[in-house]
Design a protein around this motif. Structure first.
Motif, PDB file in Angstrom:
ATOM      1  N   SER A 268      31.382  46.156  33.999  1.00 29.44           N
ATOM      2  CA  SER A 268      32.362  47.140  34.164  1.00 29.44           C
ATOM      3  C   SER A 268      32.783  45.907  35.152  1.00 29.44           C
ATOM      4  N   PHE A 270      36.229  45.351  38.675  1.00 29.57           N
ATOM      5  CA  PHE A 270      37.318  46.199  38.846  1.00 29.57           C
ATOM      6  C   PHE A 270      38.099  45.143  39.373  1.00 29.57           C
ATOM      7  N   GLU A 272      41.581  44.752  41.292  1.00 26.92           N
ATOM      8  CA  GLU A 272      42.304  45.588  42.463  1.00 26.92           C
ATOM      9  C   GLU A 272      43.965  45.518  41.816  1.00 26.92           C
ATOM     10  N   HIS A 275      44.552  47.866  39.092  1.00 27.73           N
ATOM     11  CA  HIS A 275      43.752  49.036  38.847  1.00 27.73           C
ATOM     12  C   HIS A 275      43.412  49.204  37.891  1.00 27.73           C
ATOM     13  N   THR A 277      39.695  48.790  35.325  1.00 25.92           N
ATOM     14  CA  THR A 277      38.554  48.478  35.321  1.00 25.92           C
ATOM     15  C   THR A 277      38.432  47.981  33.970  1.00 25.92           C
ATOM     16  N   HIS A 279      36.186  47.462  31.117  1.00 28.69           N
ATOM     17  CA  HIS A 279      34.663  47.609  30.895  1.00 28.69           C
ATOM     18  C   HIS A 279      34.790  46.119  29.046  1.00 28.69           C
ATOM     19  N   TYR A 312      40.657  50.665  32.021  1.00 31.63           N
ATOM     20  CA  TYR A 312      40.507  52.203  31.974  1.00 31.63           C
ATOM     21  C   TYR A 312      42.037  51.814  33.403  1.00 31.63           C
ATOM     22  N   HIS A 313      42.878  52.984  33.306  1.00 35.69           N
ATOM     23  CA  HIS A 313      43.402  52.459  34.441  1.00 35.69           C
ATOM     24  C   HIS A 313      43.822  53.875  35.167  1.00 35.69           C
ATOM     25  N   GLY A 315      40.966  54.626  36.599  1.00 28.92           N
ATOM     26  CA  GLY A 315      40.127  56.004  35.912  1.00 28.92           C
ATOM     27  C   GLY A 315      40.914  56.277  34.361  1.00 28.92           C
TER      28      GLY A 315
END
Ligand code: HEM
Lengths: 408, 273
Positions: A268, A270, A272, A275, A277, A279, A312-313, A315
């Protein structure tokens, strides 16, 4: 004290150790090895016993070390004890005692001289002692058990000491990358890694083309594959695994590239600004949908390449895509795409000088066994009217052999 | 039709031969007729020849020795058992041993016949010349242990049998059975040692470590320890006859477990099924 010492060096203890080590080994194969202690305590009624005896890590446990230590002490003592009598029996003047029930093979019509001659051609050396004729062959075989035992001692010590000093590790390389061994003053560069396929797309072999660099110069070029490691300065490099790495590119609304890097399967990253992620669930070079709607690959050939990506936004799961290298998707105006998948190689390296001792021990072990079973000392006692085959190891076989020589 | 068709045909013929031979050997034990013994040995020999032809077909078709999956091991193992038996028969004239060895061969072949038999190319880890030495010695080693086990069964049965004169003539002398079982075990033990050593050398070049206590490795070591025990008790403590025979049977049970049981019950990187 003396008694204890005698027991320590006795075959009795040897037999006990054989039995205990065997039982210990059987138990170790029935239990999964190397799991966390809690697992055994929860899953097994005798969890505490398992832990106490180190059976969850059978071969690095104190019990196993103790057993091996005792075995070595016992075996060394046993062997040392035997050597004087073996040296005595090795002497040319030595002749064995005749057993009471020994079978006399002499038949009427035989002649002493003829027997002597026939057996001399089979390698028996004749000498006279107290009026009797003795033929002897393979005296050296008396040391068979000693050579075998020394072999075992070297194997056990070599493996323990070797493992203690052994040095092992693992690294991944993409073509063009290199791994540096600082303490060794050289580095290993992966020139190329490729898989050779068969007609049915199954894998025939994995190849890593390696260069060894020292002070910027190539000092060695070798291609390794499974079963053919490279050796450099006592370190072996093994082809061990492989995987795919794929280029992730993100461009913003103005078309500027804001990310460009490789991701491995199941890796994964990230991002920034959004925001986000990203994967990379996996790269599927020969993509198809498996059952329960999971993507799978039919082979490692890039026939129908696809990427499975999960976003994933903050989280939280946001979206998932299955795309090919020509496709992209956008998230909050960022365009995300995958391409340029390459294979990377996984290499194990290991340095273990103990191996050479173990190998030496194995050679002694096999040679010793051959001596004990086949070139054991064979004696023939010949008097007028009497012919005996005498040996400790294999009286029946040797007698049979002798009978055959004279068609008895 | 491809060579594999003929392989299967000859395999089946050999299989039938081994069944007939096993039955004939048992008839021999009951009837003690010399002729039946000759017939049983003849059928075994013919079966062995057919079996060899079947293996040759497979070798030609696959371009390598039949040493790389469970079917091929079981098949070669059977071949090793019969080879060792025939050697014992022709070298030592021990005919009746067949009654206890041929059923083992026939069972092992039956097991082979249940397994998938397609020729697959060798997976990368198996592409090594050590494969030939490792499995080649395993075949003779296991064959020898099977014969030793058959001899031990004879010994045990015979040691409680009545003193029927005719049967006595047929079955070899008890001392000879005992000794021969020991010699065959010693040979199998030497071969097993080579199996383990060559396996360790190979494991080092394929997997970087020569010994990892994988269940297959561990079980082969257990088998080896059991036979080590046998040899020491026999040589130093005079354990002959019945205890030695039981030992030999237990040892062979271990061999079978290492070969089949480990693949079925224990997880192992050795399971090439
Ligand atoms: C795994 C380890 C061992 C191996 C492979 C091994 C192997 C052998 C072999 C092949 C023989 C010759 C037997 C024959 O000719 O039939 C022998 C003899 C013998 N072994 Fe071991 N042995 C081992 C461990 C031990 C241990 C732990 C002891 C313990 C004290 C021991 C004590 C003896 C004795 C006393 C003899 C008789 C030697 C003679 O009189 O010449 N061995 N061994």
């Amino acid at each position: 004290m003396n008694k204890l010492l005698r027991w320590l060096f006795s075959l009795h203890l040897g037999v006990v150790l054989f039995v205990i080590i065997s039982i210990y080994a059987v138990l170790s194969t029935l239990l999964p090895q190397g799991l966390p202690v809690e697992h055994y305590l929860q899953e097994y009624n005798f969890g505490a016993v398992i832990i106490a005896f180190g059976l969850h890590n059978a071969y690095s446990s104190w019990i196993f070390r103790l057993l091996m230590f005792l075995l070595i002490i016992n075996l060394t003592g046993c062997t040392a004890k035997l050597i004087p009598s073996q040296l005595k029996r090795y002497k040319e003047s030595f002749t064995p005692a005749l057993k009471q029930n020994a079978e006399n093979l002499w038949k009427d019509g035989m002649s002493v001289n003829q027997i002597k001659q026939t057996l001399a051609t089979k390698g028996f050396k004749w000498s006279e002692k107290d009026g009797d004729l003795w033929g002897v062959k393979h005296r050296i075989g008396i040391f068979g058990s000693t050579v075998t035992h020394i072999g075992i001692i070297i194997i056990v010590l070599g493996s323990f000491v070797g493992n203690y000093f052994a040095h092992e590790g693992f690294f991944n390389l993409m073509p063009g990358e290199r791994a540096t061994f600082h303490d060794q003053n050289f580095s290993v560069l992966l020139k190329d890694f490729y898989i050779e396929f068969r007609d049915d797309n199954s894998v025939d072999q994995y190849y890593s083309e390696l260069n060894v660099l020292q002070n910027g110069d190539i000092i060695k070029e070798e291609t390794i594959w499974v079963n053919r490691p490279m050796s450099h300065e006592g370190i072996q490099f093994y082809q061990s695994s492989y995987g795919w790495a794929s280029r992730l590119r993100i461009t913003d609304t103005e078309g500027n590239e804001v990310m460009n890097r490789f991701l491995r399967n199941d890796e994964s990253v990230f991002f920034e600004p959004a925001h986000l992620t990203i994967h990379l669930f996996g790269y599927f070079p020969d993509f198809t949908m498996g059952h329960n709607n999971m993507p799978v690959t039919r082979s490692e050939r890039q026939v129908n390449p696809h990427y499975a990506v999960v976003l994933y936004h903050f989280g939280e799961f946001a979206d998932s895509f299955i795309i090919n290298p020509d496709q992209s998707f956008t998230f909050q105006g960022y365009e995300i795409e995958f391409s340029d998948s390459v294979l990377y190689t996984g290499l194990i390296y290991r340095r273990d000088y103990g191996y050479y001792f173990v190998l030496l021990g194995c050679i002694l072990l096999m040679a010793g066994l051959f001596m004990a079973f086949y070139t054991y000392p064979k004696y023939i006692l010949l008097r007028k009217g009497e012919l005996y085959a005498i040996t400790r190891q294999n009286a029946w076989g040797f007698t049979m052999w002798l009978k055959r020589q004279f068609n008895l | 039709m491809g060579l594999l068709f003929y392989e299967e045909l000859f395999f089946m013929l050999a299989f039938a031969g081994y069944i007939v031979a096993s039955i004939a050997f048992f008839v021999l034990l009951v009837s003690a007729k010399d002729k039946i013994g000759k017939f049983a040995v003849a059928i075994t020999t013919v079966g062995f020849a057919l079996h060899t032809v079947a293996m040759v077909f497979r070798v030609i078709e696959s371009g390598r020795l039949p040493f790389s999956n469970q079917y091929e091991f079981a098949n070669s193992f059977t071949w090793g058992i019969v080879l060792c038996y025939l050697f014992i028969h022709f070298y030592y004239r021990f005919t009746a041993v067949g009654a206890f060895v041929m059923p083992l061969a026939f069972l092992m072949m039956g097991y082979a016949s249940l397994l998938p038999r397609h020729v697959r190319p060798l997976m990368p880890a198996l592409q090594s010349r050590w494969l030939t030495i490792h499995v080649g010695t395993a075949v003779v080693s296991y064959g020898a242990f099977a014969v030793a086990c058959g001899l031990s069964v004879i010994y045990l049965l015979n040691s409680r049998k009545s003193n029927d004169e005719q049967k006595k003539k047929l079955l070899p002398d008890q001392d000879a059975v005992d000794f021969l079982s020991y010699r065959v075990t010693a040979f199998g033990y030497l071969m097993l040692t080579i199996v383990i050593v060559s396996g360790a050398i190979w494991a080092r070049s394929a997997w970087s470590r020569y010994w990892a206590w994988d269940p297959k490795e561990t079980w082969s070591l257990i088998t080896w320890l059991i036979y080590s025990l046998y040899l020491h008790l026999r040589f130093n403590r005079g354990w002959k006859g019945r205890p030695a025979a039981w030992f030999s049977i237990i040892g062979f049970a271990c061999v079978i477990f290492t070969f089949i049981g480990v693949n079925m019950y224990l997880p192992s990187i050795h399971s090439y099924v």
